[in-house]
Design an enzyme around this catalytic site. Structure first.
Site, PDB file in Angstrom:
ATOM      1  N   GLY A  14     116.678  27.967  10.561  1.00 10.89           N
ATOM      2  CA  GLY A  14     116.179  26.639  10.236  1.00 10.89           C
ATOM      3  C   GLY A  14     116.207  26.448   8.735  1.00 10.89           C
ATOM      4  CG  ASP A 235     120.192  20.837  17.797  1.00 15.14           C
ATOM      5  OD1 ASP A 235     120.539  20.380  18.903  1.00 15.14           O
ATOM      6  OD2 ASP A 235     120.000  22.055  17.610  1.00 15.14           O
ATOM      7  CB  THR A 258     123.611  28.390  18.877  1.00 12.60           C
ATOM      8  OG1 THR A 258     123.043  28.844  17.645  1.00 12.60           O
ATOM      9  CG2 THR A 258     123.267  29.365  19.977  1.00 12.60           C
TER      10      THR A 258
END
Length: 490
Positions: A14, A235, A258
């Site tokens: 993050g 996101d 990811t």
């Protein structure tokens, strides 16, 4: 106000990124970066949500120390995972991570009560074993009954900062509980889960002001005065907002992190039987849009290889090793469930290759190239599906996010898809988050202007397709290997 901070938290890391708009150019400054990841305890996987909140506070303290006295702030994170709050607003339990195995077999169990076709017709959301619908179905009924509010992860972080409870719409759609027709939580699905509508806060659209950072936090930690603005908290929703417009060209995107999310932005959902059979999703986007996309197991594969190797090499070094290996030597079907959260990713890849008759990768370079080759071929397969489902040929594939910096993967994607690949911006998620803040603050007129600014502010690298030796033989081999996983169900 010309200082905007994006809190952008992914499954592995993050950061807090500040955006400043000046003379039509947007500049970024990373204020604070931190690691993230789930932990395993007692056979279950959990996120440390208090740690994430603490890292936001540290980032804001750093911003204050750098002379930022006031700003706007938006939050985005991954989807589907949730927090239960009691009537006093206290967290009831630890926050399960979506890779937890508790939902194994739950889709099949729930199908006894409502057919997957009926769920898809209602929600347009793809069947993935970790969707919130299935997580809540298997969750302890006593804990659910005690829950006064059910917030997704970014909603909870906003609550900790502002005291206000919301369910932001782009992320709420990933729960597989929102009805496309009514624009609300589906009554039948809530009833099946023994949940009440009141246990979810009001749906909130990106761009809404959530008020100031709580004064108690400002005083306790010496933080800037922040106006909290509801970003597109999923996101991927923020990443898509951060994709520059390609004028006059038909484009699809891959938000590469990811996960690799391959899709297009639409103004109407496609939730017909063909889309369901291909397992495409219709997640809600900002400003009246839908993200029609496919989930592909993404850089998680190489992240796990790197972790198991002790983090001795950077991702750039792993890409360099891959570039020295033999191309298309070993392939894996990336969306096979076995790769969701194996005990050992390296061994899982090797076993999968051995079982399918593929040469077993031994070196780090061979493992990395196996992953990159397989991801690029996955893009090809799902891009063809996307074109068929939308009835629109794609001219250009825009790769944004971390994968945009992987030159080898971007070139492979161009080669096997036969499409021009435009790579960048790498920071698309933070940029989409910031775009909403700038629009709400009146600095930018709308999302079209924001995307134009992004396209003019950050480099985009073009990759032209190159010939692939014995392409027909390679594609026949891939199609045979990949065929059982075309639907992409995990």
């Amino acid at each position: 106000m010309n200082k905007h901070i994006a809190v952008d938290i992914g499954a592995s890391s993050g950061r807090l990124v500040m955006g400043t708009l000046s003379d039509g150019k947007l500049t970024l400054e990373e204020i604070h970066r931190f690691s993230n990841g789930f932990t395993e305890r007692g056979g279950s996987c959990f996120w440390d949500i208090d740690y994430l909140f603490g890292q936001i506070i540290i980032g804001l303290q750093t911003a204050k120390a750098r002379g930022i006295s006031e700003c706007t702030l938006g939050i985005d994170t991954w989807a589907v995972d949730y927090v239960l709050l009691d009537a006093e607003g206290n967290r009831i339990q630890e926050v399960y991570a979506y890779r937890d195995s508790r939902t194994d077999g739950v889709m099949e169990e729930m199908a006894q009560w409502i057919s997957p076709a009926a769920v898809y017709a209602k929600t347009g959301i793809q069947q993935l074993s970790f969707n919130t619908l299935y997580q809540l179905y298997i969750h302890d009924r006593e804990e659910l009954a005690r829950a006064d509010q059910i917030l997704l992860v970014p909603d909870y972080l906003y609550y900790r900062l502002s005291g206000r409870k919301i369910n932001e719409a782009t992320n709420a759609s990933t729960t597989q509980l929102l009805n496309l027709q009514t624009g609300e939580f589906d009554k039948d699905l809530l009833s099946l889960l023994h949940l009440r509508r009141e246990q979810f806060a009001a749906l909130t659209a990106p761009g809404e002001s959530l008020g100031p950072l709580m004064d108690s936090l400002v005083k306790q930690y010496d933080l800037p005065q922040c106006e909290l603005i509801c970003a597109a908290t999923h996101d991927t929703a923020s990443a898509v907002l951060g994709v520059p417009l390609q004028s006059g060209r038909s484009s699809a995107y891959v938000s590469s992190g990811t996960w690799s999310l391959l899709g297009v932005e639409l103004t109407q959902p496609i939730n017909n039987p063909q889309a369901m059979a291909a397992n495409y999703t219709n997640e809600w986007g900002a400003y009246g849009t839908y993200r029609f996309l496919k989930n592909i197991m993404g850089l998680w594969l190489i992240q796990e290889v790197r972790r198991l190797d002790g983090g001795r090499h950077s991702f750039a070094e792993l890409a360099r090793f891959a570039g020295e290996a033999e191309g298309f030597r070993s392939l894996i079907p990336c969306n096979a469930p076995r790769f969701l959260n194996p005990e050992n990713m390296i061994e899982e890849i090797r076993v999968a290759c051995a079982e399918s008759g593929e040469p077993v990768p031994q070196t780090l370079g061979e493992l990395a190239l196996c992953i990159f080759d397989s991801l690029a071929l996955s893009y090809r397969s799902y891009l063809q599906e996307l074109e068929a489902l939308t009835g629109t040929a794609v001219d250009v594939l825009q790769i944004v996010g971390g994968g945009a910096s992987n030159e080898l993967l971007c070139q492979l994607a161009a080669d096997v898809t036969g499409k021009e690949v435009l790579a960048g911006p790498v920071e698309s998620t933070a940029l989409g988050n910031l775009a909403v803040q700038m629009i709400e603050s009146g600095r930018v007129a709308g999302i079209a202007e924001a995307r134009a600014i992004i396209g003019n502010s950050f480099p985009i690298v073009a990759y032209t397709p190159r010939p692939v030796p014995q392409l027909e033989k390679l594609l026949a081999r891939w199609d045979a290997l990949h065929a059982p996983f075309t639907g992409g169900r995990l």
